[in-house]
Design a protein around this motif. Structure first.
Motif, PDB file in Angstrom:
ATOM      1  N   PRO A 109      54.844 -25.204  23.397  1.00  0.00           N
ATOM      2  CA  PRO A 109      54.231 -23.910  23.744  1.00  0.00           C
ATOM      3  C   PRO A 109      53.926 -23.860  25.250  1.00  0.00           C
ATOM      4  O   PRO A 109      53.444 -24.830  25.826  1.00  0.00           O
ATOM      5  N   ARG A 110      54.231 -22.744  25.862  1.00  0.00           N
ATOM      6  CA  ARG A 110      54.030 -22.577  27.300  1.00  0.00           C
ATOM      7  C   ARG A 110      52.591 -22.146  27.579  1.00  0.00           C
ATOM      8  O   ARG A 110      52.079 -21.233  26.961  1.00  0.00           O
ATOM      9  N   ALA A 111      51.983 -22.802  28.530  1.00  0.00           N
ATOM     10  CA  ALA A 111      50.650 -22.416  28.991  1.00  0.00           C
ATOM     11  C   ALA A 111      50.833 -21.786  30.361  1.00  0.00           C
ATOM     12  O   ALA A 111      51.126 -22.472  31.332  1.00  0.00           O
ATOM     13  N   GLY A 112      50.726 -20.491  30.457  1.00  0.00           N
ATOM     14  CA  GLY A 112      50.960 -19.807  31.723  1.00  0.00           C
ATOM     15  C   GLY A 112      52.356 -19.209  31.789  1.00  0.00           C
ATOM     16  O   GLY A 112      53.092 -19.191  30.806  1.00  0.00           O
ATOM     17  N   ASN A 113      52.706 -18.745  32.985  1.00  0.00           N
ATOM     18  CA  ASN A 113      53.984 -18.069  33.154  1.00  0.00           C
ATOM     19  C   ASN A 113      55.161 -19.000  33.411  1.00  0.00           C
ATOM     20  O   ASN A 113      56.306 -18.607  33.250  1.00  0.00           O
ATOM     21  N   TRP A 114      54.902 -20.211  33.845  1.00  0.00           N
ATOM     22  CA  TRP A 114      55.962 -21.110  34.276  1.00  0.00           C
ATOM     23  C   TRP A 114      55.935 -22.412  33.486  1.00  0.00           C
ATOM     24  O   TRP A 114      54.916 -22.807  32.930  1.00  0.00           O
ATOM     25  N   ARG A 166      59.563 -13.406  27.808  1.00  0.00           N
ATOM     26  CA  ARG A 166      58.800 -13.721  29.022  1.00  0.00           C
ATOM     27  C   ARG A 166      58.452 -12.463  29.802  1.00  0.00           C
ATOM     28  O   ARG A 166      57.623 -12.509  30.701  1.00  0.00           O
ATOM     29  N   LEU A 167      59.090 -11.366  29.492  1.00  0.00           N
ATOM     30  CA  LEU A 167      58.700 -10.050  29.996  1.00  0.00           C
ATOM     31  C   LEU A 167      58.442  -9.182  28.769  1.00  0.00           C
ATOM     32  O   LEU A 167      59.204  -9.231  27.795  1.00  0.00           O
ATOM     33  N   ALA A 168      57.382  -8.410  28.808  1.00  0.00           N
ATOM     34  CA  ALA A 168      57.017  -7.584  27.651  1.00  0.00           C
ATOM     35  C   ALA A 168      58.119  -6.548  27.367  1.00  0.00           C
ATOM     36  O   ALA A 168      58.654  -5.929  28.285  1.00  0.00           O
ATOM     37  N   HIS A 169      58.460  -6.403  26.105  1.00  0.00           N
ATOM     38  CA  HIS A 169      59.439  -5.402  25.683  1.00  0.00           C
ATOM     39  C   HIS A 169      59.267  -5.147  24.193  1.00  0.00           C
ATOM     40  O   HIS A 169      58.586  -5.890  23.487  1.00  0.00           O
ATOM     41  N   ARG A 170      59.918  -4.118  23.723  1.00  0.00           N
ATOM     42  CA  ARG A 170      59.852  -3.758  22.300  1.00  0.00           C
ATOM     43  C   ARG A 170      61.201  -3.898  21.619  1.00  0.00           C
ATOM     44  O   ARG A 170      61.377  -3.417  20.504  1.00  0.00           O
ATOM     45  N   TYR A 171      62.137  -4.530  22.284  1.00  0.00           N
ATOM     46  CA  TYR A 171      63.481  -4.679  21.731  1.00  0.00           C
ATOM     47  C   TYR A 171      63.432  -5.522  20.457  1.00  0.00           C
ATOM     48  O   TYR A 171      62.767  -6.560  20.410  1.00  0.00           O
TER      49      TYR A 171
END
Length: 161
Positions: free
Chosen positions: A43-48, A103-108
């Protein structure tokens, strides 16, 4: 170089990059490069995450070829190949980082059989948090559901032995 030949070289490079990415993912990232890639299986903690360094590493050939083709006189071939590598990177980012990992919000929502297969294959790849026992190392191509299930069964069997 005629533009038609350049476009053919560009498209061939984009297609070839899937094989290069498969090999790098399977034998480098899940091999000696695991120290960077392991972060991508947790699991990623943060953006990077450390795995993001691979984007910079894999951009180097594209940058060098574009520089060589545009500014250093290596020839049009270098520009077309460098652009093909860059295009694959952009496509990879869209599929893998945006659509699959959000990693970028989307509704796809994947609805086509192809997109469902790509997302399913990648989720199955991430079902294992170690560098061993994973399946489906491609990014833009994935085997069908039957083949994925067979690969999973093979992996489980080899782990049990």
């Amino acid at each position: 170089m005629p533009i038609s030949l350049g476009l053919l070289l560009f498209a061939s490079t984009v297609l070839t990059m899937e094989g290069v990415a498969y090999g790098a993912h399977r034998w480098v990232m899940h091999g000696p490069g695991w120290f960077l890639h392991a972060s991508h299986h947790r699991p990623r903690a943060g953006n990077w995450e450390l795995n993001d360094l691979y984007a910079a590493i894999f951009a180097i050939p594209s940058i060098v070829l574009l520089l060589g083709g545009v500014r250093l006189g290596w020839g049009d071939w270098a520009t077309w190949v460098g652009a093909g590598i860059a295009a694959y990177g952009a496509i990879y980012f869209g599929f893998h980082d945006v659509i699959v990992h959000k990693r970028l919000a989307h509704r796809y929502i994947a609805r086509s059989p192809y997109m469902k297969r790509i997302v399913q294959a990648h989720r199955l790849h991430h079902a294992v948090e170690t560098k061993h026992g994973t399946i489906s190392f491609g990014f833009l191509w994935a085997p069908g559901s039957r083949r994925l299930k067979a690969q999973l069964a093979e992996r489980k069997q080899s782990i049990m032995e």
